[in-house]
Scaffold this active site. Structure first.
Site, PDB file in Angstrom:
ATOM      1  N   TYR A 284       9.108   0.224   0.570  1.00  0.00           N
ATOM      2  CA  TYR A 284       9.076  -0.634  -0.169  1.00  0.00           C
ATOM      3  C   TYR A 284       9.970  -1.731  -0.171  1.00  0.00           C
ATOM      4  CZ  TYR A 284       7.290   4.207  -2.022  1.00  0.00           C
ATOM      5  OH  TYR A 284       6.765   5.042  -2.176  1.00  0.00           O
ATOM      6  N   HIS A 295       2.503  -0.196  -4.132  1.00  0.00           N
ATOM      7  CA  HIS A 295       2.452   1.244  -2.980  1.00  0.00           C
ATOM      8  C   HIS A 295       3.775   0.254  -2.027  1.00  0.00           C
ATOM      9  CE1 HIS A 295      -0.638   3.010  -4.400  1.00  0.00           C
ATOM     10  NE2 HIS A 295      -1.579   1.180  -4.969  1.00  0.00           N
ATOM     11  N   LYS A 326      -0.869  -0.270   4.982  1.00  0.00           N
ATOM     12  CA  LYS A 326      -0.221  -0.981   4.963  1.00  0.00           C
ATOM     13  C   LYS A 326       0.237  -1.345   6.818  1.00  0.00           C
ATOM     14  CE  LYS A 326       1.124   3.174   2.379  1.00  0.00           C
ATOM     15  NZ  LYS A 326       1.288   2.707   1.142  1.00  0.00           N
TER      16      LYS A 326
END
Length: 349
Positions: A284, A295, A326
């Site tokens: 994060y 997220h 990601k």
């Protein structure tokens, strides 16, 4: 666009790994379409892959009597041809990465220099530096970064990966936990008792021992979290004991993971287990509290500096990270804690 077959019967010869073309080859191929390197007069020097492309188009009739098929057999330039033709078909001019060729300032570690659409080797701009490989050829992790990796699979299809040697892995977290928290080293984790709520809520250290929905109670810390906090005096467990247990559990790889974890934490990022994604950490970078958790931005896999990727495994990592929105980041971490960061992402040129 030229008409295939329009420039037949030009004098083209293969010599010392290059093809030399006479007549007015410079005007027709270099000046108009960015092929090759000019020689004296109107002659032109071509890399084998460029010559193969011109043969495939019918712009050259033959080279020393060899047609396209015979020339490919002679030069073995089939993988180069697949990539070169694909990029040409996408509207790019490109040059084989050869020292002293127009538009090529640094040929080290790459196969092609690709120019922005509408530009060529004399314009001074580079869009991509491309390195090619087949799907079965290992690729040294240390050789990537600031290059595009073009992988030709067994069907002849192409996958492009953009690699960045200096990705930003910093975050916004500046929480500093208190010192001397009561804790025990148990099996493969550390349990921290009567931990202030802020350690979890504002630092996102550990997980509630009583379950995800518990609002208070002991925290269970992973060994990498426990070692990091023990070395900083946050928990009253000996750091050496945590590290020794962790090495028994997962071997020497733990030290590299701990170095990467510490680097991310010290940069304001919040790493947590990446097990569900097949990675070492999910990270994060924009973190304030667990109650307002966004997220995770990155998946991080820790590898040794001499690690070599199998293209299939690299593709799996990048495909998974892209599927969960990601960024895929690799931490090339040596035994002394030095880290080179590398991000890899799918690219559509």
């Amino acid at each position: 666009m030229s008409t295939p077959g329009a420039f037949l019967n030009m004098d083209a010869t293969l010599h010392d790994g290059v093809v030399r073309v006479g007549d007015d080859a410079r005007q027709r191929f270099y000046d108009a379409r960015g092929y090759g390197r000019p020689l004296d007069g109107n002659r032109l020097e071509l890399a084998p892959v460029e010559a193969a492309h011109l043969l495939s188009r019918g712009d050259l009739d033959d080279i020393d009597g060899m047609d396209f098929r015979e020339f490919l057999v002679r030069t073995g330039a089939v993988l180069e041809f697949v990539v070169y033709k694909d990029l040409r078909d996408r509207g790019f001019y490109l040059s084989p990465a050869r020292e002293d060729w127009p538009g090529v300032e640094d040929a080290d570690g790459v196969d092609f220099v690709v120019y922005p659409r509408g530009k060529g080797p004399t314009d001074g701009d580079v869009e991509y530096r491309v390195r090619l490989t087949g799907e079965r050829e290992p690729v040294a992790a240390a050789s990537l970064g600031d290059v595009v990796l073009a992988i030709v699979d067994e069907d002849g299809d192409l996958t492009y990966f953009d690699t960045d040697a200096d990705p930003d892995v910093s975050g916004t977290d500046d929480y500093a936990p208190p010192a001397g928290l009561d804790a025990d080293l148990l099996l493969d984790r550390v349990v921290c008792y009567e931990s202030p709520d802020e350690v979890y809520e504002h630092g996102f250290y550990g997980q509630r021992l009583f379950g995800r929905n518990a609002e208070e109670g002991p925290l269970q810390l992973s060994l990498v979290e426990g070692a990091y906090l023990a070395r900083r005096g946050v928990i009253d467990v000996a750091a050496d004991e945590v590290v020794a247990l962790a090495r028994d559990v997962e071997g020497g790889r733990f030290d590299r993971r701990l170095h990467a974890y510490a680097a991310l934490r010290d940069a304001g990022a919040v790493p947590k287990s990446g097990f569900k994604f097949g990675a070492d950490f999910r990270v994060y970078t924009d973190f304030e509290t667990v109650s307002d958790l966004s997220h995770s931005a990155d998946l991080v896999r820790v590898v040794a500096p001499d690690h070599a990727f199998l293209p299939r495994d690299l593709s799996l990592d990048v495909r998974l990270s892209g599927g969960v929105r990601k960024r895929m980041v690799f931490a090339l971490t040596d035994a002394n804690g030095g880290i080179d960061w590398l991000s890899v992402a799918r690219l559509t040129p």
